[in-house]
Every structure is written in C-alpha cells, then in structure tokens.
Design an enzyme around this catalytic site. Structure first.
Site, PDB file in Angstrom:
ATOM      1  N   HIS A 155      26.940  10.054  20.559  1.00 49.92           N
ATOM      2  CA  HIS A 155      27.716   8.815  20.460  1.00 49.92           C
ATOM      3  C   HIS A 155      26.811   7.602  20.590  1.00 49.92           C
ATOM      4  CE1 HIS A 155      31.526  11.192  21.477  1.00 49.92           C
ATOM      5  NE2 HIS A 155      31.427  10.990  20.179  1.00 49.92           N
ATOM      6  N   CYS A 156      27.180   6.553  19.891  1.00 55.70           N
ATOM      7  CA  CYS A 156      26.402   5.320  19.852  1.00 55.70           C
ATOM      8  C   CYS A 156      27.155   4.252  20.652  1.00 55.70           C
ATOM      9  CB  CYS A 156      26.254   4.889  18.394  1.00 55.70           C
ATOM     10  SG  CYS A 156      25.332   3.369  18.168  1.00 55.70           S
ATOM     11  N   CYS A 190      29.501   0.767  15.075  1.00 49.46           N
ATOM     12  CA  CYS A 190      28.856   1.919  14.429  1.00 49.46           C
ATOM     13  C   CYS A 190      29.838   3.083  14.332  1.00 49.46           C
ATOM     14  CB  CYS A 190      27.636   2.346  15.241  1.00 49.46           C
ATOM     15  SG  CYS A 190      26.870   3.875  14.645  1.00 49.46           S
ATOM     16  N   HIS A 209      31.840  10.367  11.234  1.00 48.19           N
ATOM     17  CA  HIS A 209      31.514  10.526  12.649  1.00 48.19           C
ATOM     18  C   HIS A 209      31.239  11.999  12.981  1.00 48.19           C
ATOM     19  CE1 HIS A 209      31.994   9.427  17.012  1.00 48.19           C
ATOM     20  NE2 HIS A 209      32.333  10.700  17.086  1.00 48.19           N
ATOM     21  N   GLU A 210      32.155  12.870  12.589  1.00 47.53           N
ATOM     22  CA  GLU A 210      32.001  14.289  12.944  1.00 47.53           C
ATOM     23  C   GLU A 210      30.814  14.910  12.202  1.00 47.53           C
ATOM     24  OE1 GLU A 210      33.365  15.181  15.538  1.00 47.53           O
ATOM     25  OE2 GLU A 210      35.025  13.774  15.685  1.00 47.53           O
ATOM     26  N   HIS A 269      27.705  14.127  13.981  1.00 48.65           N
ATOM     27  CA  HIS A 269      27.462  15.058  15.091  1.00 48.65           C
ATOM     28  C   HIS A 269      26.782  16.338  14.589  1.00 48.65           C
ATOM     29  CE1 HIS A 269      29.205  12.878  18.339  1.00 48.65           C
ATOM     30  NE2 HIS A 269      30.469  12.986  17.963  1.00 48.65           N
ATOM     31  N   CYS A 289      25.107   2.529  12.129  1.00 51.04           N
ATOM     32  CA  CYS A 289      24.296   1.361  12.457  1.00 51.04           C
ATOM     33  C   CYS A 289      22.845   1.670  12.057  1.00 51.04           C
ATOM     34  CB  CYS A 289      24.399   1.024  13.947  1.00 51.04           C
ATOM     35  SG  CYS A 289      23.503   2.164  15.026  1.00 51.04           S
TER      36      CYS A 289
END
Ligand code: ZN
Ligand code: ZN
Length: 180
Positions: free
Chosen positions: A142-143, A148, A132-133, A136, A167
């Site tokens: 953000h999704c 996702c 996630h990070e 970025h 995703c």
C-alpha cells in the site's frame, strides 16, 4: 506480461471489457484477455451468518485455477460481497506478490450507496480496484499517497479520491517488476 480476467459467478461483459481496456493502459506492454467461461463462486467461501464470501477462500481457488490458464496473472471479478475476518468487507484481495487477484463489484455501484446509477463512475471504480489488486500481484504494497491507486481503500470515498494511475514511485516499482 499476460493478464487473464476471469468472471467469478455472474459478471457483466461490458464491465469486464472496460476493465480489460483500462488495464492495457495502466500496465505497459501487457496483454489482457477476458476468459469466456466463468468460474462458479466456491460454495465453501460463503459465510451464512455474515451473508458474505470469504475473499481468501476464493483467492485460493483462483490460485489453483491460475495453473490452468496461459497468463502470468489471473484477475477474478465477482459480483458477490467479500470479507476477510478482521474487516466488515473488502473491495478485493490479492497475492503479494503472486498470480491471483480478486475484485468485487458489489460495493462499487453508486446504487449501493443510495446514489443514482452511473456506469462511467462504476467502471472507473472497477478499474481502480483491478489496478490496485494487480499492483499487489507485482509485489507493490500500500502507498501512503491518497491519490495513488495503491492507496488502501477503506471506503468508497477513498476509491473515488484516488486515481486509476500509479504514483511516480509506484510506477517505478511496476516497471521494475515487469522487467524481471
Ligand atoms: Zn490493497
Ligand atoms: Zn503510490
């Protein structure tokens, strides 16, 4: 791309290696190394009234550190609890886009939530937050898709609901960013 994982304070080597292997799968043609020498958790990031560390302050230290590292992105992994002023806590924070990213393992252990220890679950959670990070740092926002990995985790249940993968839409964005 090249990603370097940097322990910020104490971090378990097995966990770092597990993140390393997972990142290699999530990001195509990516070299991931684990740096041996840990960075100290910056003292100025500690907030004694909250007993937590200001995530953005650690991220600033990582920005500087990233100039000394032969990698496109630097992922700090820390055992301390992180916050930003508007929230009770954060699982991590990253430049968007940029080089530095930070994840905290503090709230990812099942024991933290009163559950029995489960290394597999703990490592899965750590990988999700790392993906996630790093997403970025590649400029992904953000999704809205709750499965996702770029979905914002407000609680550990959000982290457990989402997959470690991007995703389809986010996957395209990752590829585009890596082609640049
Ligand atoms: Zn995020
Ligand atoms: Zn997505």
């Amino acid at each position: 791309m090249k990603v370097a994982i940097l322990p910020v304070g104490q971090a378990d080597v097995k966990t770092l290696e597990s993140i390393q292997n997972g990142l290699r799968e999530a990001f195509p043609e990516t070299e991931v190394t684990v740096l041996e020498n840990a960075m100290h958790v910056p003292k100025e990031a500690y907030d004694s009234s909250r007993r937590q560390y200001h995530s953005t302050k650690i991220l600033s230290t990582l920005d500087l550190y990233s100039n000394k590292v032969d990698a496109d992105h630097l992922l700090g992994v820390t055992g301390v609890d992180l916050f930003v002023p508007a929230m009770n806590f954060v699982f991590g924070e990253a430049r968007c886009p940029g080089r530095a990213a930070l994840v905290s393992l503090f709230r990812l252990r099942p024991e933290f939530h009163g559950k029995p220890a489960d290394k597999k679950l703990f490592h899965e959670r750590a990988l999700k937050e790392a993906n996630h990070e790093l997403g970025h740092t590649l400029g992904l926002e953000h999704c809205q898709n709750p499965t996702c990995v770029m979905f914002f985790s407000n609680s550990i249940a959000d982290t457990d609901r989402k997959q470690a993968k991007f995703c389809e839409d986010c996957h395209v964005l990752v590829h585009r960013a890596l082609e640049k």
